[in-house]
Design a protein around this motif. Structure first.
Motif, short mmCIF file in Angstrom:
data_model
loop_
_atom_site.label_atom_id
_atom_site.label_comp_id
_atom_site.label_asym_id
_atom_site.label_seq_id
_atom_site.Cartn_x
_atom_site.Cartn_y
_atom_site.Cartn_z
N LEU A 152 25.36 75.48 33.68
CA LEU A 152 24.04 75.80 33.14
C LEU A 152 23.89 75.29 31.72
CD1 LEU A 152 21.30 77.28 33.04
CD2 LEU A 152 22.54 79.35 32.43
N PHE A 153 24.77 75.71 30.84
CA PHE A 153 24.62 75.35 29.43
C PHE A 153 24.98 73.88 29.19
CE2 PHE A 153 25.56 75.29 24.89
CZ PHE A 153 24.39 75.85 24.41
N GLY A 154 26.00 73.40 29.89
CA GLY A 154 26.36 71.99 29.73
C GLY A 154 25.27 71.05 30.23
N GLY A 155 24.67 71.39 31.38
CA GLY A 155 23.57 70.58 31.88
C GLY A 155 22.38 70.61 30.95
N TRP A 156 22.09 71.80 30.42
CA TRP A 156 20.98 71.93 29.46
C TRP A 156 21.28 71.11 28.20
CZ3 TRP A 156 20.96 73.63 24.46
CH2 TRP A 156 19.70 73.77 23.88
N LEU A 172 21.73 70.44 38.56
CA LEU A 172 23.03 70.86 38.04
C LEU A 172 22.94 72.20 37.32
CD1 LEU A 172 26.01 70.00 37.59
CD2 LEU A 172 25.25 69.06 35.42
N PHE A 173 22.01 72.32 36.37
CA PHE A 173 22.03 73.58 35.66
C PHE A 173 21.27 74.69 36.36
CE2 PHE A 173 18.29 73.15 32.73
CZ PHE A 173 18.16 71.78 32.61
N ARG A 174 20.43 74.37 37.30
CA ARG A 174 19.84 75.42 38.15
C ARG A 174 20.92 75.99 39.08
NH1 ARG A 174 15.30 71.69 38.57
NH2 ARG A 174 16.00 71.15 40.65
N THR A 175 21.80 75.14 39.57
CA THR A 175 22.92 75.59 40.39
C THR A 175 23.86 76.47 39.57
OG1 THR A 175 22.79 73.57 41.71
CG2 THR A 175 24.86 74.80 41.82
N GLY A 176 24.09 76.08 38.33
CA GLY A 176 24.94 76.88 37.45
C GLY A 176 24.40 78.29 37.28
N LEU A 177 23.08 78.43 37.16
CA LEU A 177 22.49 79.76 37.04
C LEU A 177 22.73 80.58 38.30
CD1 LEU A 177 20.78 81.84 35.50
CD2 LEU A 177 18.76 80.80 36.56
N GLY A 178 22.58 79.97 39.45
CA GLY A 178 22.83 80.67 40.71
C GLY A 178 24.27 81.13 40.82
N GLY A 235 17.88 77.25 26.98
CA GLY A 235 19.12 77.10 26.21
C GLY A 235 19.40 78.32 25.35
N ALA A 236 18.37 78.84 24.70
CA ALA A 236 18.55 80.01 23.83
C ALA A 236 18.97 81.24 24.63
CB ALA A 236 17.27 80.28 23.05
N LEU A 237 18.32 81.46 25.78
CA LEU A 237 18.67 82.61 26.61
C LEU A 237 20.07 82.47 27.20
CD1 LEU A 237 15.31 83.30 28.49
CD2 LEU A 237 16.38 84.71 26.71
N SER A 238 20.47 81.26 27.54
CA SER A 238 21.82 81.03 28.06
C SER A 238 22.87 81.36 27.01
CB SER A 238 21.99 79.57 28.49
OG SER A 238 21.08 79.23 29.47
N LEU A 239 22.62 80.90 25.79
CA LEU A 239 23.54 81.19 24.70
C LEU A 239 23.55 82.68 24.37
CD1 LEU A 239 25.48 79.54 23.08
CD2 LEU A 239 23.72 79.23 21.35
#
Length: 119
Positions: free
Chosen positions: A22-26, A40-46, A105-109
């Protein structure tokens, strides 16, 4: 090593891989100055949500879980998912996606910060 403890540790690893996707893709998109989402980062969230829900099961016996912290993290994860929806809808309509993209990105962090700093 207790097999349930090993399973829990493997789930933590999978959870971290989900965050990395998620964060790396973002971050990769941000570095390219592109404000579009990728699979990629949508899959990471799942992966993060599913593995996080599994980690919320108190196994093995004696594991202490802070359910308030877990609920906050789950709400943030769903907010990230909702923001993905906004970005995807705006992409299809040809409208700017800059603000919601940076929100992801902010919410992921923030979610990672809560995981590490909330004791």
């Amino acid at each position: 090593m207790d097999p349930l403890l090993l399973l829990r540790e493997l789930l933590v690893l999978v959870h971290l891989v989900g965050f990395a996707l998620l964060f790396g893709g973002w971050a990769a998109q941000a570095a390219r100055r592109r404000t579009t989402t990728t699979t990629l980062f949508r899959t990471g969230l799942g992966i993060m949500i599913v593995s996080g829900l599994l980690l919320a099961i108190p196994f093995p016996a004696g594991i202490h879980l802070d359910y308030v912290k877990l609920a906050v993290k789950l709400v943030i994860a769903f907010a990230i998912g909702g923001t993905f929806g906004v970005v995807i809808t705006r992409e299809r309509a040809g409208r700017p996606t800059k603000a919601p993209f940076w929100t992801i990105g902010a919410l992921s962090l923030l979610n990672a910060g809560i995981a590490v700093l909330w004791h």
